[in-house]
Scaffold this active site. Structure first.
Site, mmCIF file in Angstrom:
data_model
loop_
_atom_site.group_PDB
_atom_site.id
_atom_site.type_symbol
_atom_site.label_atom_id
_atom_site.label_comp_id
_atom_site.label_asym_id
_atom_site.label_seq_id
_atom_site.Cartn_x
_atom_site.Cartn_y
_atom_site.Cartn_z
ATOM 1 N N LYS A 22 -4.160 -5.729 -2.777
ATOM 2 C CA LYS A 22 -3.090 -5.584 -1.770
ATOM 3 C C LYS A 22 -3.286 -4.274 -1.000
ATOM 4 C CE LYS A 22 1.106 -3.898 -2.954
ATOM 5 N NZ LYS A 22 1.579 -2.773 -2.116
ATOM 6 N N ASN A 23 -3.534 -3.176 -1.719
ATOM 7 C CA ASN A 23 -3.551 -1.863 -1.066
ATOM 8 C C ASN A 23 -4.852 -1.571 -0.338
ATOM 9 O OD1 ASN A 23 -0.984 -1.620 -1.924
ATOM 10 N ND2 ASN A 23 -1.419 -0.188 -3.584
ATOM 11 N N ARG A 122 9.449 8.756 0.704
ATOM 12 C CA ARG A 122 8.209 8.265 1.342
ATOM 13 C C ARG A 122 8.068 8.813 2.770
ATOM 14 N NH1 ARG A 122 6.882 3.387 -1.433
ATOM 15 N NH2 ARG A 122 4.783 3.607 -0.642
ATOM 16 N N PRO A 123 8.048 10.125 2.983
ATOM 17 C CA PRO A 123 7.888 10.659 4.348
ATOM 18 C C PRO A 123 6.499 10.330 4.925
ATOM 19 C CG PRO A 123 7.777 12.416 2.724
ATOM 20 C CD PRO A 123 8.108 11.172 1.969
ATOM 21 N N VAL A 124 6.366 10.542 6.234
ATOM 22 C CA VAL A 124 5.077 10.293 6.900
ATOM 23 C C VAL A 124 4.618 11.534 7.663
ATOM 24 C CG1 VAL A 124 5.282 7.780 7.077
ATOM 25 C CG2 VAL A 124 6.327 9.229 8.839
ATOM 26 N N ASP A 306 0.741 3.406 -9.856
ATOM 27 C CA ASP A 306 1.087 1.980 -9.807
ATOM 28 C C ASP A 306 0.908 1.294 -11.152
ATOM 29 O OD1 ASP A 306 -0.193 1.399 -6.441
ATOM 30 O OD2 ASP A 306 1.599 2.376 -7.211
ATOM 31 N N ILE A 328 3.725 11.571 -8.961
ATOM 32 C CA ILE A 328 3.461 11.242 -7.561
ATOM 33 C C ILE A 328 4.751 10.972 -6.794
ATOM 34 C CG2 ILE A 328 2.268 9.655 -5.983
ATOM 35 C CD1 ILE A 328 0.286 11.222 -7.640
ATOM 36 N N ARG A 398 5.659 -9.545 -3.549
ATOM 37 C CA ARG A 398 5.040 -8.657 -2.551
ATOM 38 C C ARG A 398 3.641 -8.255 -2.983
ATOM 39 N NH1 ARG A 398 8.535 -3.791 -0.333
ATOM 40 N NH2 ARG A 398 6.499 -3.580 0.661
HETATM 41 C C1 EPZ Z 1 0.038 4.014 -1.385
HETATM 42 O O1 EPZ Z 1 1.304 4.352 -0.875
HETATM 43 C C2 EPZ Z 1 0.213 2.664 -2.046
HETATM 44 N N1 EPZ Z 1 0.634 1.670 -1.049
HETATM 45 C C3 EPZ Z 1 1.256 2.771 -3.164
HETATM 46 O O2 EPZ Z 1 1.316 1.507 -3.818
HETATM 47 C C4 EPZ Z 1 0.783 3.823 -4.174
HETATM 48 O O3 EPZ Z 1 1.759 3.985 -5.163
HETATM 49 C C5 EPZ Z 1 0.532 5.156 -3.460
HETATM 50 O O4 EPZ Z 1 -0.401 4.969 -2.368
HETATM 51 C C6 EPZ Z 1 -0.036 6.213 -4.387
HETATM 52 O O5 EPZ Z 1 -1.233 5.751 -4.935
HETATM 53 C C7 EPZ Z 1 -0.307 1.140 -0.234
HETATM 54 O O6 EPZ Z 1 -1.477 1.497 -0.283
HETATM 55 C C8 EPZ Z 1 0.177 0.098 0.748
HETATM 56 P P1 EPZ Z 1 0.952 8.311 -0.646
HETATM 57 P P2 EPZ Z 1 1.434 5.616 0.135
HETATM 58 O O7 EPZ Z 1 1.000 8.605 0.821
HETATM 59 O O8 EPZ Z 1 0.229 5.721 0.990
HETATM 60 C C9 EPZ Z 1 4.050 11.900 -0.412
HETATM 61 C C10 EPZ Z 1 2.343 -0.353 -4.771
HETATM 62 O O9 EPZ Z 1 3.095 -0.494 -5.746
HETATM 63 N N2 EPZ Z 1 3.789 11.882 1.042
HETATM 64 O O10 EPZ Z 1 -0.317 8.494 -1.370
HETATM 65 O O11 EPZ Z 1 2.754 5.533 0.790
HETATM 66 C C11 EPZ Z 1 4.762 10.644 -0.878
HETATM 67 O O12 EPZ Z 1 6.155 10.785 -0.715
HETATM 68 C C12 EPZ Z 1 2.561 0.780 -3.799
HETATM 69 O O13 EPZ Z 1 1.352 -1.103 -4.514
HETATM 70 C C13 EPZ Z 1 4.345 12.870 1.846
HETATM 71 O O14 EPZ Z 1 5.072 13.742 1.374
HETATM 72 O O15 EPZ Z 1 1.463 6.817 -0.901
HETATM 73 C C14 EPZ Z 1 4.364 10.572 -2.324
HETATM 74 O O16 EPZ Z 1 5.210 11.413 -3.080
HETATM 75 C C15 EPZ Z 1 3.777 1.620 -4.184
HETATM 76 N N3 EPZ Z 1 4.090 12.826 3.188
HETATM 77 C C16 EPZ Z 1 2.945 11.143 -2.331
HETATM 78 O O17 EPZ Z 1 2.808 11.876 -1.103
HETATM 79 C C17 EPZ Z 1 3.279 11.878 3.762
HETATM 80 O O18 EPZ Z 1 3.063 11.920 4.985
HETATM 81 C C18 EPZ Z 1 1.850 10.079 -2.369
HETATM 82 O O19 EPZ Z 1 2.125 9.147 -1.338
HETATM 83 C C19 EPZ Z 1 2.714 10.897 2.915
HETATM 84 C C20 EPZ Z 1 2.971 10.918 1.559
#
Ligand code: EPZ
Length: 418
Positions: A22-23, A122-124, A306, A328, A398
């Site tokens: 999926k990811n 989940r900020p961006v 995950d 995380i 999902r």
């Molecule tokens: C990806 O999410 C995966 N989703 C998640 O899988 C997975 O848990 C996660 O990576 C960590 O491995 C997909 O790939 C679609 P991150 P993502 O950006 O990219 C913080 C599942 O169950 N952060 O690595 O959203 C964030 O809040 C899902 O399949 C910021 O602060 O995760 C988190 O605490 C759930 N600012 C940490 O970083 C940002 O701009 C890691 O998030 C981005 C992230």
């Protein structure tokens, strides 16, 4: 509202075929927007999130064709819109992954802010920081990220923290930027390696995917191509933990053991006998109860966040005490309350859960809150005495393709009811 009913007590035995990740498929479908021709994506899992992504791409104007084996052909030549609407983005935060491709290919993108979800805010901000580093003008107003750039310029992007999505978004944008881009403190997940392989097949020039430093030489155009999605290491890990919990013996086929070292090491610590042969992973518990394992989630190659809920379910019935730390996400223990309803002994202190293994869990109605929490409740139901009924199973759909069919194929007594 559909529910899943699991009757516990049967050791899992047999073979299970692992689907595409999926990811990996979600960013790869978005990468199709970068090309001047069609992208063919194979080994696509039939998941709700994939259908949501296809709806988003079709909304943007891309041509989408699915054949009966769920291989997908994306034709980006008819893309007209650069706006990813709130209605779609709020249901799946991965929609933010169209930001980089739209900005790089069309010079403009408007993507609704994804908002938080059950596991955290989940900020961006790292996605936005990356686009600004590449020379885009980015503003956030009325709940939308608005980005513009005549042509992106390669730059050095140092992420404040390891982010899978931000690494993917900036990597995709950088493929069409002018000159060299270096991503520092990049995520190293196998899904990023898979995305990079797909982009290279489309003509991108990328070195270092899978390490913390990725170097991209921008090109003028990306052409269409073809890519088969990497196996889903989290789906595979979920089934292996299920087999370990039930004292069974299974073989996962079409898997990628080389992407799962930390998970396989933890399963060995729990007492599983593991044999890896090409794309097949065989696990045998010889009827034994698993030993408790300590888990601290970490970016790849550490134990994946995950897989945290699934290993916590194993610790609930293991011999001993397991300490589970979630490093995380800030709120990824929703499954704890539901596992307690099944008779588990768990004490949460901040981001750490102390799990004392009990001899047996007892079935009860439980509620899914997020994708991996739902999976952990199904796993607990496989060992709980009596029936466990799981509500809100859209969370499961999902991220898991036909989970009850795959578990039934391994001998579980599990069914979906309306
Ligand atoms: C990806 O999410 C995966 N989703 C998640 O899988 C997975 O848990 C996660 O990576 C960590 O491995 C997909 O790939 C679609 P991150 P993502 O950006 O990219 C913080 C599942 O169950 N952060 O690595 O959203 C964030 O809040 C899902 O399949 C910021 O602060 O995760 C988190 O605490 C759930 N600012 C940490 O970083 C940002 O701009 C890691 O998030 C981005 C992230």
């Amino acid at each position: 509202m559909q529910k899943i009913v699991v009757e516990g007590g049967r050791p899992l035995r047999g073979e299970v075929r692992i689907s595409g990740a999926k990811n990996a498929v979600l960013p790869i479908l978005c990468a199709g927007l970068l090309a001047d021709g069609p992208l063919m994506v194979r080994n696509v899992p039939n998941l709700h999130d994939v259908k949501t992504t296809l709806r988003l791409l079709a909304d943007l104007g891309a041509g989408i064709h699915l054949d009966d084996s769920f291989d997908i052909r994306i034709d980006p030549r008819s893309v007209r819109s650069h706006v990813a609407p709130y209605e779609l983005v709020k249901t799946m935060r991965a929609s933010v992954l169209v930001l980089g491709p739209l900005l790089a290919r069309h010079g403009a993108a408007e993507v609704s802010l994804p908002g938080g979800c059950a596991i955290g805010s989940r900020p961006v901000d790292q996605h936005i920081k990356g686009m600004q580093a590449l020379g885009a003008e980015v503003s956030v107003e009325h709940g939308f990220i608005k980005a513009r750039a005549k042509r992106l310029k390669g730059a050095r992007v140092v992420f404040d923290m390891v982010s899978v999505g931000a690494t993917e978004n900036v990597l995709m944008a950088a493929t069409l930027a002018e000159g060299r881009t270096v991503l520092e403190n990049a995520a190293m997940e196998p899904e990023i390696v898979d995305l990079a392989q797909c982009l290279v097949a489309m003509g991108a020039r990328i070195e270092g995917a899978g390490s913390g430093r990725i170097v991209v030489e921008g090109v003028e155009r990306l052409h269409g191509g073809e890519h088969a999605v990497v196996a889903d290491r989290i789906e595979c890990g979920t089934f292996l933990v299920a087999a370990a919990m039930t004292g069974g013996a299974i073989t996962a086929t079409h898997s990628r053991p080389d992407t799962m070292d930390a998970v396989l090491d933890k399963l060995r610590e729990a007492g599983a006998e593991l044999d890896c042969d090409g794309d097949r992973i065989s696990l045998d518990m010889h009827g034994r109860r698993p030993r408790a394992v300590n888990i601290a989630t970490a970016p790849h190659p550490g134990v994946p966040t995950d897989m945290q809920a699934q290993f916590m379910a194993l610790d609930c019935i293991a011999d001993g005490v397991g300490v589970v730390s979630e490093t995380i996400f800030e709120n990824r223990f929703m499954h704890v309350q539901e596992l307690l309803r099944l008779g588990a002994d768990i004490r949460v202190e901040g981001h750490t859960a102390i799990v004392r293994g009990v001899e047996a869990l007892s079935g009860a109605p439980v509620m899914a809150t997020d994708l991996r929490a739902s999976a952990s409740l199904v796993l607990a139901g496989l060992v709980a005495g009596g029936d466990t009924t799981l509500d809100r199973i859209y969370h499961l759909d999902r991220g898991y393709e036909n989970i009850e069919a795959k578990l039934s194929g391994l001998g579980a007594c599990i069914r979906r009811i309306d």
